[in-house]
Scaffold this active site. Structure first.
Site, PDB file in Angstrom:
ATOM      1  N   VAL A  11       4.133   5.831   8.291  1.00  0.00           N
ATOM      2  CA  VAL A  11       4.681   4.505   7.958  1.00  0.00           C
ATOM      3  C   VAL A  11       6.196   4.508   8.119  1.00  0.00           C
ATOM      4  O   VAL A  11       6.782   3.586   8.701  1.00  0.00           O
ATOM      5  CB  VAL A  11       4.297   4.142   6.505  1.00  0.00           C
ATOM      6  CG1 VAL A  11       4.997   2.882   6.057  1.00  0.00           C
ATOM      7  CG2 VAL A  11       2.793   3.993   6.381  1.00  0.00           C
ATOM      8  N   ASP A  30      14.323  12.865   5.408  1.00  0.00           N
ATOM      9  CA  ASP A  30      13.143  13.696   5.143  1.00  0.00           C
ATOM     10  C   ASP A  30      13.611  15.050   4.638  1.00  0.00           C
ATOM     11  O   ASP A  30      14.693  15.510   4.995  1.00  0.00           O
ATOM     12  CB  ASP A  30      12.313  13.859   6.426  1.00  0.00           C
ATOM     13  CG  ASP A  30      10.848  14.082   6.118  1.00  0.00           C
ATOM     14  OD1 ASP A  30      10.046  13.166   6.346  1.00  0.00           O
ATOM     15  OD2 ASP A  30      10.505  15.182   5.606  1.00  0.00           O
ATOM     16  N   THR A 120       1.682   2.614   0.332  1.00  0.00           N
ATOM     17  CA  THR A 120       0.651   1.867  -0.396  1.00  0.00           C
ATOM     18  C   THR A 120       0.587   2.399  -1.819  1.00  0.00           C
ATOM     19  O   THR A 120       0.310   3.585  -2.022  1.00  0.00           O
ATOM     20  CB  THR A 120      -0.712   2.045   0.293  1.00  0.00           C
ATOM     21  OG1 THR A 120      -0.579   1.577   1.616  1.00  0.00           O
ATOM     22  CG2 THR A 120      -1.798   1.263  -0.417  1.00  0.00           C
ATOM     23  N   PHE A 151       0.835  -3.465   6.769  1.00  0.00           N
ATOM     24  CA  PHE A 151      -0.591  -3.657   7.100  1.00  0.00           C
ATOM     25  C   PHE A 151      -0.859  -3.070   8.489  1.00  0.00           C
ATOM     26  O   PHE A 151      -1.506  -3.696   9.328  1.00  0.00           O
ATOM     27  CB  PHE A 151      -0.940  -5.148   7.067  1.00  0.00           C
ATOM     28  CG  PHE A 151      -0.690  -5.782   5.725  1.00  0.00           C
ATOM     29  CD1 PHE A 151      -1.620  -5.695   4.702  1.00  0.00           C
ATOM     30  CD2 PHE A 151       0.506  -6.433   5.464  1.00  0.00           C
ATOM     31  CE1 PHE A 151      -1.376  -6.258   3.451  1.00  0.00           C
ATOM     32  CE2 PHE A 151       0.771  -7.006   4.218  1.00  0.00           C
ATOM     33  CZ  PHE A 151      -0.181  -6.919   3.210  1.00  0.00           C
ATOM     34  N   LYS A 223      -2.005  -5.696  -1.017  1.00  0.00           N
ATOM     35  CA  LYS A 223      -2.232  -4.565  -0.111  1.00  0.00           C
ATOM     36  C   LYS A 223      -3.558  -3.861  -0.424  1.00  0.00           C
ATOM     37  O   LYS A 223      -4.391  -3.638   0.458  1.00  0.00           O
ATOM     38  CB  LYS A 223      -1.066  -3.580  -0.237  1.00  0.00           C
ATOM     39  CG  LYS A 223      -1.280  -2.277   0.461  1.00  0.00           C
ATOM     40  CD  LYS A 223      -1.320  -2.421   1.971  1.00  0.00           C
ATOM     41  CE  LYS A 223      -1.863  -1.180   2.598  1.00  0.00           C
ATOM     42  NZ  LYS A 223      -1.816  -1.139   4.026  1.00  0.00           N
ATOM     43  N   ALA A 271     -20.691  -2.329  13.475  1.00  0.00           N
ATOM     44  CA  ALA A 271     -21.493  -1.342  12.733  1.00  0.00           C
ATOM     45  C   ALA A 271     -21.292   0.026  13.365  1.00  0.00           C
ATOM     46  O   ALA A 271     -20.947   0.137  14.538  1.00  0.00           O
ATOM     47  CB  ALA A 271     -22.957  -1.742  12.794  1.00  0.00           C
ATOM     48  N   CYS A 279      -6.386   5.754   5.200  1.00  0.00           N
ATOM     49  CA  CYS A 279      -6.147   4.600   4.317  1.00  0.00           C
ATOM     50  C   CYS A 279      -7.390   4.097   3.590  1.00  0.00           C
ATOM     51  O   CYS A 279      -7.420   4.102   2.360  1.00  0.00           O
ATOM     52  CB  CYS A 279      -5.528   3.469   5.121  1.00  0.00           C
ATOM     53  SG  CYS A 279      -3.874   3.874   5.635  1.00  0.00           S
TER      54      CYS A 279
HETATM   55  C1  UDX Z   1      -6.304   0.257   8.117  1.00  0.00           C
HETATM   56  C2  UDX Z   1      -5.964  -1.233   7.998  1.00  0.00           C
HETATM   57  O1  UDX Z   1      -6.582  -1.942   9.083  1.00  0.00           O
HETATM   58  C3  UDX Z   1      -4.456  -1.450   7.986  1.00  0.00           C
HETATM   59  O2  UDX Z   1      -4.161  -2.828   7.781  1.00  0.00           O
HETATM   60  C4  UDX Z   1      -3.851  -0.612   6.861  1.00  0.00           C
HETATM   61  O3  UDX Z   1      -2.442  -0.738   6.836  1.00  0.00           O
HETATM   62  C5  UDX Z   1      -4.221   0.838   7.023  1.00  0.00           C
HETATM   63  O4  UDX Z   1      -5.664   0.974   7.072  1.00  0.00           O
HETATM   64  P1  UDX Z   1      -6.407   2.029  10.089  1.00  0.00           P
HETATM   65  O5  UDX Z   1      -6.920   3.010   9.093  1.00  0.00           O
HETATM   66  O6  UDX Z   1      -5.338   2.469  11.013  1.00  0.00           O
HETATM   67  O7  UDX Z   1      -5.857   0.710   9.384  1.00  0.00           O
HETATM   68  O8  UDX Z   1      -7.625   1.624  11.029  1.00  0.00           O
HETATM   69  P2  UDX Z   1      -8.622   0.408  11.238  1.00  0.00           P
HETATM   70  O9  UDX Z   1      -8.506  -0.034  12.631  1.00  0.00           O
HETATM   71  O10 UDX Z   1      -8.496  -0.596  10.176  1.00  0.00           O
HETATM   72  O11 UDX Z   1     -10.016   1.194  11.086  1.00  0.00           O
HETATM   73  C6  UDX Z   1     -10.349   1.910   9.904  1.00  0.00           C
HETATM   74  C7  UDX Z   1     -11.723   2.529  10.032  1.00  0.00           C
HETATM   75  O12 UDX Z   1     -12.735   1.533  10.035  1.00  0.00           O
HETATM   76  C8  UDX Z   1     -11.941   3.351  11.320  1.00  0.00           C
HETATM   77  O13 UDX Z   1     -12.671   4.514  11.015  1.00  0.00           O
HETATM   78  C9  UDX Z   1     -12.755   2.425  12.193  1.00  0.00           C
HETATM   79  O14 UDX Z   1     -13.541   3.113  13.141  1.00  0.00           O
HETATM   80  C10 UDX Z   1     -13.615   1.713  11.153  1.00  0.00           C
HETATM   81  N1  UDX Z   1     -14.073   0.376  11.577  1.00  0.00           N
HETATM   82  C11 UDX Z   1     -13.190  -0.625  11.813  1.00  0.00           C
HETATM   83  C12 UDX Z   1     -15.436   0.150  11.707  1.00  0.00           C
HETATM   84  O15 UDX Z   1     -16.259   1.058  11.483  1.00  0.00           O
HETATM   85  N2  UDX Z   1     -15.857  -1.094  12.052  1.00  0.00           N
HETATM   86  C13 UDX Z   1     -14.998  -2.119  12.289  1.00  0.00           C
HETATM   87  O16 UDX Z   1     -15.476  -3.226  12.613  1.00  0.00           O
HETATM   88  C14 UDX Z   1     -13.622  -1.885  12.173  1.00  0.00           C
END
Ligand code: UDX
Length: 466
Positions: A11, A30, A120, A151, A223, A271, A279
């Site tokens: 971040v 850092d 977060t 986000f 958040k 799915a 996160c």
């Molecule tokens: C997420 C949030 O989207 C972001 O707003 C927040 O700041 C941090 O957490 P991120 O973890 O980078 O971001 O990935 P994201 O694209 O949201 O996917 C998270 C997980 O959900 C992945 O493992 C992805 O494969 C899974 N996923 C996502 C699904 O299984 N199905 C979906 O339809 C969407």
């Protein structure tokens, strides 16, 4: 504006590079000397689209790195805290790094500063930061604390930052509002988008972001609630996919029907083998703990987690039912990162499935376009690493798709079939359509959709063996 960003992890580094892009002077602080050395040399320790370009563009002009927090804070008006908030055993966020930064800040403040949490954090963290500063001698005239959650999705973090749906600013003090307005003005007015060398806008971008001003507590809740809601959407669709399997329906069609309702929307309805990453798992657990600590048991989130971990177990059952016993079977795995576009393997469903395959005695050969280096650190010589998808398929008894990398959805299926020992593909990310698989002579199992099973394939083409 002169900005300090404390913590140059995911971040922190993305925010720092993007603030430079908005015209500010930024120094990342850092305490990891190794990381600082790397960053000072202009190297980029994470895999993130546009980050190398932005760092190269601003390094040594607007973007600097330092190990001296006090010196950097002296020279800055705004101080962003972007240190880690890992999970504790009980699911709560460990805020000890945030607290120790707050203590250091109390000694470093030399005039009015706006202190902003980007990490977060649970509700009331801003209040605690304020208390730590006051208890350690900082004067209340000299600072305000703001919650300004990010986000960002990994892999899309730069575009998410520069083309946000909304900017949430949790603070009520006028003087802090003015500073925050100035920081984000290029985005809220749209001035950034007019620059000739701005990062290209994503297709869904509808124009300058809405800025939502609220209290720090509401911003902190926004958040956690946003991440928990998205995780819930994924678990919901996974539960529906499981029902589809039971009644021979197709989750893709169900999603089309569901997602076209504008109140529901089509995004985050894919799915699969469940969500992972640094996160969602951590934030859902932390949000549950927050709710429990304030006397509001949030059982829905427990179910979200239960469905999510259940998806991995269901996938393992699919593998067993396609291959019978796994001991000694040679399995080719496509994908190790928790999603496409990143080398991050934290809480990756793929990693936990590979562990289970190994525990059942299977031999695993794997490929990931970005995460092989990190996977080697986890699995060492237990897993053989290949250079591409075709090498994975070669001499494997089945091909398992565990991450949704685009290149895995564009394979030459005839070559895959020729290379496999048995024509079996088990897809945890629904990257292919059944007809295509069937035409290529591949047994195909996916999530929430009817399979192309061995009997059906054998009836259509009696000489099935690869
Ligand atoms: C997420 C949030 O989207 C972001 O707003 C927040 O700041 C941090 O957490 P991120 O973890 O980078 O971001 O990935 P994201 O694209 O949201 O996917 C998270 C997980 O959900 C992945 O493992 C992805 O494969 C899974 N996923 C996502 C699904 O299984 N199905 C979906 O339809 C969407």
């Amino acid at each position: 504006m002169k900005i300090a960003v404390i913590g140059s992890g995911y971040v922190g580094l993305v925010a720092a590079a993007c603030f430079c892009e908005l015209g500010h002077d930024v120094t990342c602080v850092d305490n990891d000397a190794g990381k600082l050395k790397l960053l000072r040399e202009g190297q980029v320790p994470i895999h993130e689209e546009f980050l190398p370009e932005l760092i190269a563009r601003h390094h040594r002009t607007r973007l600097h790195f330092s190990g001296n927090l006090a010196e950097v804070v002296h020279a800055s008006t705004a101080v962003f805290i972007a240190v880690g908030t890992p999970s504790k055993e009980n699911g709560e966020a460990d805020l000890s790094y945030v607290e120790s930064v707050a203590r250091e800040l109390s000694q470093a403040i030399n005039g009015y500063k706006v202190i902003i949490t980007k990490s977060t954090v649970p509700v009331y963290t801003s209040k605690w930061i304020r208390q730590v500063l006051l208890l350690n001698g900082a004067s209340s005239n000299d600072f305000d604390v703001v919650s300004n959650p990010e986000f960002l999705r990994e892999g899309k973090a730069i575009t998410d930052f520069l083309f946000p749906d909304r900017i949430v600013i949790g603070v009520t003090e006028e003087r802090a509002v003015r500073v925050m307005d100035e920081i984000y003005a290029p985005l809220s007015t749209g001035a950034y988008y007019l620059a000739a060398d701005s990062i290209p806008a994503p297709t869904h971008f509808k124009g300058p972001a809405q800025v939502i001003y609220t209290s720090a507590a509401s911003a902190e809740l926004i958040k956690h609630a946003a991440n928990a809601f998205l995780a819930m959407k994924i678990s919901f669709i996974n539960a529906v996919a499981n029902l589809c399997e039971a009644v021979n329906a197709d989750i893709e069609d169900v999603c089309k029907g569901l997602g076209s309702d504008s109140r529901i929307g089509p995004r985050f309805l894919r799915a699969g083998i469940g969500y992972g990453g640094s996160c969602f798992p951590k934030d859902v657990a932390a949000f549950r703990s927050v709710a429990r600590n304030y006397g509001c048991e949030f059982g829905l989130l427990e179910e979200v987690e239960r469905i999510n971990s259940g998806q991995r177990a269901r996938f393992m059952r699919k593998v067993r039912s396609a291959l019978w016993t796994l001991k000694g079977k040679k399995l080719g795995v496509l994908g190790i990162s928790y999603k496409c576009g990143t080398d991050d393997v934290r809480e990756s469903p793929a990693v936990s499935i590979i562990h289970e395959l190994l525990a059942e005695g299977a031999e695993v050969k794997a490929f990931d376009p970005a995460a092989t280096g990190r996977a080697r650190q986890i699995f060492g010589s237990q897993v053989t690493f290949a250079n591409d998808a075709y090498e994975v398929a070669d001499n494997s008894d089945a091909l398992l798709i565990l991450t949704d990398w685009e290149e895995f959805s564009e394979l030459d299926l005839n070559v895959i079939r020729e290379k496999l020992n048995y024509p079996i593909v088990i897809d945890g990310r629904n990257l292919y359509n059944r007809q295509k698989m069937s035409k290529a002579g591949l047994v195909y199992h996916s999530i929430g959709r009817p399979s192309v099973d061995l009997e059906r394939l054998a009836a259509a083409s009696p000489g099935l063996a690869c």
